[in-house]
Write a protein that holds these residues in place. Structure first.
Motif, mmCIF file in Angstrom:
data_model
loop_
_atom_site.group_PDB
_atom_site.id
_atom_site.type_symbol
_atom_site.label_atom_id
_atom_site.label_comp_id
_atom_site.label_asym_id
_atom_site.label_seq_id
_atom_site.Cartn_x
_atom_site.Cartn_y
_atom_site.Cartn_z
ATOM 1 N N ALA A 105 0.782 -0.940 -0.310
ATOM 2 C CA ALA A 105 -0.207 0.009 -0.084
ATOM 3 C C ALA A 105 1.245 0.572 -0.177
ATOM 4 N N LEU A 106 2.814 1.031 -0.006
ATOM 5 C CA LEU A 106 2.654 2.280 0.598
ATOM 6 C C LEU A 106 3.152 2.734 -0.873
ATOM 7 N N ASP A 107 3.415 4.447 -1.157
ATOM 8 C CA ASP A 107 3.698 5.269 -2.621
ATOM 9 C C ASP A 107 4.919 5.727 -2.715
ATOM 10 N N ALA A 108 4.899 6.540 -1.202
ATOM 11 C CA ALA A 108 5.818 6.575 -0.843
ATOM 12 C C ALA A 108 6.305 6.908 0.359
ATOM 13 N N LEU A 109 7.548 7.591 0.387
ATOM 14 C CA LEU A 109 8.509 6.968 2.231
ATOM 15 C C LEU A 109 9.728 7.801 2.336
ATOM 16 N N ALA A 110 9.325 8.176 3.208
ATOM 17 C CA ALA A 110 11.308 8.605 3.361
ATOM 18 C C ALA A 110 12.184 7.682 4.046
ATOM 19 N N ALA A 148 7.246 15.790 4.927
ATOM 20 C CA ALA A 148 5.961 16.527 4.094
ATOM 21 C C ALA A 148 4.568 15.434 4.129
ATOM 22 N N GLY A 149 5.123 14.598 5.028
ATOM 23 C CA GLY A 149 3.583 13.630 5.895
ATOM 24 C C GLY A 149 3.526 12.053 5.939
ATOM 25 N N ARG A 150 5.168 11.804 4.991
ATOM 26 C CA ARG A 150 5.668 10.859 4.026
ATOM 27 C C ARG A 150 5.371 9.873 5.477
ATOM 28 N N VAL A 151 5.570 8.515 5.678
ATOM 29 C CA VAL A 151 5.865 7.137 6.172
ATOM 30 C C VAL A 151 7.082 7.789 6.364
ATOM 31 N N ALA A 152 7.809 7.552 7.504
ATOM 32 C CA ALA A 152 9.579 7.229 8.274
ATOM 33 C C ALA A 152 9.933 5.737 8.302
ATOM 34 N N ILE A 153 10.778 5.096 7.793
ATOM 35 C CA ILE A 153 11.472 3.972 7.995
ATOM 36 C C ILE A 153 12.757 4.128 8.567
ATOM 37 N N GLY A 154 13.332 3.818 9.427
ATOM 38 C CA GLY A 154 14.721 3.509 9.588
ATOM 39 C C GLY A 154 14.809 3.394 11.391
ATOM 40 N N ALA A 156 16.816 5.995 12.782
ATOM 41 C CA ALA A 156 16.593 7.105 13.646
ATOM 42 C C ALA A 156 14.687 8.152 13.522
ATOM 43 N N VAL A 157 13.670 7.127 13.339
ATOM 44 C CA VAL A 157 12.567 8.204 13.283
ATOM 45 C C VAL A 157 11.921 7.920 14.903
ATOM 46 N N HIS A 158 12.651 7.400 16.070
ATOM 47 C CA HIS A 158 12.172 8.254 17.029
ATOM 48 C C HIS A 158 12.506 9.578 17.269
ATOM 49 N N ARG A 159 13.559 10.054 16.359
ATOM 50 C CA ARG A 159 13.259 11.682 16.833
ATOM 51 C C ARG A 159 12.789 11.776 15.941
ATOM 52 N N LEU A 160 12.236 11.796 14.687
ATOM 53 C CA LEU A 160 10.871 12.289 14.580
ATOM 54 C C LEU A 160 10.171 12.139 15.230
ATOM 55 N N ALA A 161 9.376 10.866 15.705
ATOM 56 C CA ALA A 161 8.517 10.846 16.783
ATOM 57 C C ALA A 161 8.417 11.507 17.527
ATOM 58 N N ALA A 162 9.445 11.894 18.225
ATOM 59 C CA ALA A 162 10.097 12.886 19.122
ATOM 60 C C ALA A 162 8.873 14.083 18.407
ATOM 61 N N LEU A 163 9.005 14.645 17.641
ATOM 62 C CA LEU A 163 8.800 15.790 18.035
ATOM 63 C C LEU A 163 6.966 15.681 17.422
ATOM 64 N N ASP A 164 7.002 14.836 17.369
ATOM 65 C CA ASP A 164 5.063 14.473 16.904
ATOM 66 C C ASP A 164 4.770 12.754 17.235
ATOM 67 N N LEU A 167 3.433 10.697 13.867
ATOM 68 C CA LEU A 167 3.965 10.285 13.107
ATOM 69 C C LEU A 167 3.831 8.716 12.896
ATOM 70 N N ASP A 168 3.185 8.210 11.215
ATOM 71 C CA ASP A 168 4.013 6.864 11.059
ATOM 72 C C ASP A 168 5.222 6.244 10.844
ATOM 73 N N THR A 169 5.990 6.141 11.823
ATOM 74 C CA THR A 169 7.330 6.117 12.018
ATOM 75 C C THR A 169 7.321 4.431 12.085
ATOM 76 N N ARG A 170 8.682 3.838 11.538
ATOM 77 C CA ARG A 170 8.580 2.306 11.657
ATOM 78 C C ARG A 170 9.502 2.689 11.405
ATOM 79 N N GLU A 171 10.063 1.409 12.788
ATOM 80 C CA GLU A 171 12.217 0.666 13.000
ATOM 81 C C GLU A 171 11.965 0.229 12.023
ATOM 82 N N ALA A 172 13.201 0.099 11.389
ATOM 83 C CA ALA A 172 13.662 -0.968 10.507
ATOM 84 C C ALA A 172 15.615 -0.195 10.495
ATOM 85 N N LEU A 173 16.342 -1.656 10.761
ATOM 86 C CA LEU A 173 17.360 -1.975 10.240
ATOM 87 C C LEU A 173 18.337 -2.057 9.221
#
Length: 206
Positions: A105-110, A148-154, A156-164, A167-173
């Motif tokens: 279902a993902l079309d764009a991400l960061a 810009a509203g994209r799903v964040a993968i990686g 370091a996503v906790h750093r962005l989740a701390a700001l909001d 956010l749709d964030t998914r921890e991954a290595l």
């Protein structure tokens, strides 16, 4: 298609995989922190035929300076000893390819992974796998603004989740086995480091 050994050491994970005929026949994946130099070669040796392959793919970064150098040095050394071809790929593209594969279902991400000095490495991707611009080393605030509203993968996503927290964030290595999802156009980099920023250590003046 020749057998391919994949080496992934750009983050806290140390990961290897043997790919044959477009399928993963064996893999090893461990979160080692800074222990790549000690674990990488033994992990390769645990693969069938000691991981020997006609082609070697290695993560060139961005990511951990030390981890990247360990992986590339191993890839170059094995390629020389085995008479194999060595090439590279980006850690960011690998994470994006895996995320698109796992979520149709993902079309764009960061992709957002740990950088240095409190910054993160970030790059946008669209489906089918394509870069949505170059990667950059950013402060978490700047990365949040660029998301810009994209799903964040990686990792370091906790750093962005701390700001909001919404956010749709998914921890991954990154995982070496996920290289099966990389198009060939993303697996032809020269096997040399992509650091993303200047090294911390500077040579002494002459």
């Amino acid at each position: 298609m020749p057998d391919t050994l994949v080496i992934e050491t750009a983050t806290t994970a140390c990961s290897v995989a043997l790919i044959r005929g477009g399928a993963v026949v064996a893999q090893r994946h461990e979160v080692v922190g800074r222990g790549h130099a000690e674990r990488l070669i033994p992990m390769i040796a645990e693969l069938p035929d000691g991981g020997r392959a006609a082609r070697i793919l290695v993560d060139c970064g961005p990511g951990s300076f030390t981890g990247i150098r360990v992986g590339i040095a191993a890839a170059r050394g094995l390629a020389l000893g085995w008479g194999a071809q060595a090439a590279g790929f980006s850690s960011l593209a690998l994470l994006a390819a895996a995320a698109f594969h796992d979520d149709p279902a993902l079309d764009a991400l960061a992709v957002v992974i740990e950088g240095g000095h409190g910054e993160v490495f970030m790059q946008g991707f669209t489906r089918p796998l394509a870069q949505a611009g170059p990667f950059a080393s950013l402060t978490p605030d700047a990365a949040f603004a660029a998301l810009a509203g994209r799903v964040a993968i990686g990792n370091a996503v906790h750093r962005l989740a701390a700001l909001d927290p919404g956010l749709d964030t998914r921890e991954a290595l990154p995982r070496a086995a996920d290289a099966v999802s990389l198009p060939s156009s993303f697996t032809g980099l020269p096997p040399r480091p992509i650091y993303g920023r200047a090294p911390d250590a500077k040579p002494l003046p002459a």
